[in-house]
Design an enzyme around this catalytic site. Structure first.
Site, mmCIF file in Angstrom:
data_model
loop_
_atom_site.group_PDB
_atom_site.id
_atom_site.type_symbol
_atom_site.label_atom_id
_atom_site.label_comp_id
_atom_site.label_asym_id
_atom_site.label_seq_id
_atom_site.Cartn_x
_atom_site.Cartn_y
_atom_site.Cartn_z
ATOM 1 C CB CYS A 91 -5.346 87.142 -62.264
ATOM 2 S SG CYS A 91 -5.952 85.483 -62.571
ATOM 3 N N GLY A 137 -9.191 97.089 -31.434
ATOM 4 C CA GLY A 137 -9.822 96.265 -32.463
ATOM 5 C C GLY A 137 -8.904 95.090 -32.759
ATOM 6 N NE ARG A 138 -3.371 96.250 -35.763
ATOM 7 C CZ ARG A 138 -3.434 96.368 -37.093
ATOM 8 N NH1 ARG A 138 -3.246 95.309 -37.856
ATOM 9 N NH2 ARG A 138 -3.660 97.539 -37.654
HETATM 10 C C1 LIG Z 1 -9.550 101.663 -36.311
HETATM 11 C C2 LIG Z 1 -9.890 102.402 -35.090
HETATM 12 C C3 LIG Z 1 -9.652 101.823 -33.843
HETATM 13 C C4 LIG Z 1 -9.064 100.460 -33.662
HETATM 14 O O1 LIG Z 1 -7.781 100.320 -34.136
HETATM 15 P P1 LIG Z 1 -7.016 98.951 -33.821
HETATM 16 O O2 LIG Z 1 -5.693 99.127 -34.374
HETATM 17 O O3 LIG Z 1 -7.768 97.872 -34.510
HETATM 18 O O4 LIG Z 1 -7.017 98.804 -32.351
HETATM 19 C C5 LIG Z 1 -10.028 102.526 -32.719
HETATM 20 N N1 LIG Z 1 -10.571 103.755 -32.806
HETATM 21 C C6 LIG Z 1 -10.815 104.333 -34.006
HETATM 22 C C7 LIG Z 1 -11.451 105.657 -34.048
HETATM 23 C C8 LIG Z 1 -10.478 103.686 -35.171
HETATM 24 O O5 LIG Z 1 -10.713 104.270 -36.342
#
Ligand SMILES: *Cc1c(COP(=O)(O)O)cnc(C)c1O
Length: 437
Positions: free
Chosen positions: A364, A295-296
């Site tokens: 704030c 994801g990241r």
């Molecule tokens: C959050 C998550 C990911 C992705 O994590 P990243 O650090 O963004 O790569 C992948 N698999 C599961 C099940 C997650 O909860």
């Protein structure tokens, strides 16, 4: 010294000294769309998708790269992931609704999460989602009922927890024993979950998933996790587990600050695939379909947050506060995880750093600080200066709030000199839309 490694790949500095991303001058973007503004670079986003797809597939063609939506998703970017041939992880009915809205190939959608509701499971089963990743005994029972009343058999994975510490922030660690996520192997719960899933008439157990946390800068936790989970899989063969699919999750790190040098997609691929193939061989397991879930590492490097400087407050001998027009409402990560970032003055990137400043937000809360100490050119309160914070593409906008009733920022996708608005700025009216007088 422009910290190039933390900015999108198309970033450059033009003759006027302005930061340019995707061929778009950020000073012009600020004028056109206002600030705060989130800029996503199309080329970086697609480049990150392709490098995960290529590095894993060239070593192991039987791989699906599923983008983890929670890092950031909306219909426009979900379409990019579909076009790039990725799968999609969702963790809520809302994220699932985005996948449904753009007709994302449903066989490539995986539903994760530690407490999916009955309504969410029904939404997923009715849509005939590819996989549901079961996280608890409660969910196992609930999903069996939902699938039974829908008259179908649902393909599922079980999320197991291998008790491995990936050495990241406590709040983003998920694969240790003391975690709300998954069935622990160590306690026997994972084995019991396999037995129940195998016995459930409307669940079709395809394999196992684990996710250790994020961001993980080391390779060893992946090797250890793959070993522990495959060993568990082998031990469950007699119980009826046929491991056709295997997912070691996501958590791949990115550079937030110039000094960070995370493993590349190739490094992660080498570690995961090398360990998986060796372990399957040793344990006599057939090689499973592999799914990875970045994801990241896909969205993060593609995004840059752009703010305008307002008040500058110097407390002699103590600290210089440079306040911007966003803050914890659009990026909670510094307050939540002590996350560190770089910053540049986007309208004069080449000016020499002269002063250590603290970049504060407009919310704030004393904790509303985006960057504690960063060396910047001298900034006055003229209102001309723009601050760009890179590596802001993941877990900023998705965690955004309307605290203080500040509207959430717009998002533009830049590519070859074109800026496409993919989410407009919220208005005060938007914020009151749901209120009932
Ligand atoms: C959050 C998550 C990911 C992705 O994590 P990243 O650090 O963004 O790569 C992948 N698999 C599961 C099940 C997650 O909860």
């Amino acid at each position: 010294m422009f910290p190039r490694n933390v900015f999108p790949t198309t970033s450059e500095v033009n003759e006027a000294g302005h930061l340019v991303i995707g061929g778009c001058d950020t000073v012009d973007l600020a004028a056109e769309f206002g600030t705060p503004l989130y800029i996503f670079d199309d080329a970086t986003l697609r480049g990150r998708c392709r490098s995960f797809v290529q590095e894993f597939n060239k070593r192991y063609p039987n791989t699906t790269v599923a983008y983890a939506s929670k890092a950031y998703v909306n219909p426009a970017v979900a379409q990019i992931f579909a076009d790039e041939g990725l799968g999609l992880d969702v963790v809520s009915g809302g994220e699932l609704a985005v996948a449904q809205a753009i007709n994302f190939p449903k066989e490539l959608v995986y539903f994760h999460g530690s407490n999916k509701t009955a309504a969410e499971l029904e939404q997923a089963v009715e849509w005939k989602i590819g996989r549901i990743v079961i996280d608890s005994f409660h969910e196992l029972g609930l999903l069996e009922e939902v699938a039974a009343s829908a008259g179908t058999s649902q393909d599922v994975l079980l999320r197991v927890s291998p008790s491995i510490d990936p050495h990241t922030h406590e709040k983003t660690t998920t694969g240790v024993l003391d975690s709300k996520f998954g069935f622990a192997i160590e306690t026997g719960h994972a084995a019991e979950a396999v037995r129940q899933a195998v016995a459930a008439p409307h669940l079709n157990l395809k394999g196992l998933h684990f996710h250790l946390g994020s961001p993980i800068f080391e390779l060893q936790p992946y090797r250890d996790g793959v070993e522990v989970v495959l060993e568990f899989a082998a031990s469950m063969r007699e119980e009826g587990l046929d491991l056709q699919e295997f997912s070691p999750g996501g958590g791949f790190a990115i550079a937030y600050t110039a000094d960070q040098n995370p493993p590349t997609p190739a490094d992660y691929a080498e570690a995961i695939i090398g360990t998986m193939t060796a372990e399957c061989d040793r344990l006599g397991l057939d090689l499973p379909h592999l799914t990875i879930e970045p994801g990241r590492a896909i969205a993060g490097p593609a995004g840059v947050a752009l703010y305008r400087v307002g008040a500058v407050k110097e407390i002699p001998g103590v600290r210089r506060y440079v306040s911007v027009d966003g803050g914890m409402g659009d990026n909670i990560r510094p307050a939540l995880y002590d996350a560190a970032y770089e910053a540049v003055v986007a309208n004069r990137v080449n000016d020499r750093g002269e002063q250590v400043a603290t970049i504060a937000g407009k919310y704030c809360e004393s904790g509303d600080v985006l960057i504690k100490d960063v060396l910047l050119p001298a900034i006055d309160g003229s209102g001309k200066d723009l601050i760009a914070i890179p590596a802001s593409g993941a877990y900023c906008i998705p965690m955004a709030s309307n605290y203080n009733l500040n509207p959430k920022p717009p998002i533009v996708l830049v590519n070859n000199g074109q800026a496409r608005l993919i989410r407009r700025r919220e208005t005060f009216q938007d914020q009151m839309l749901l209120d009932v007088a």
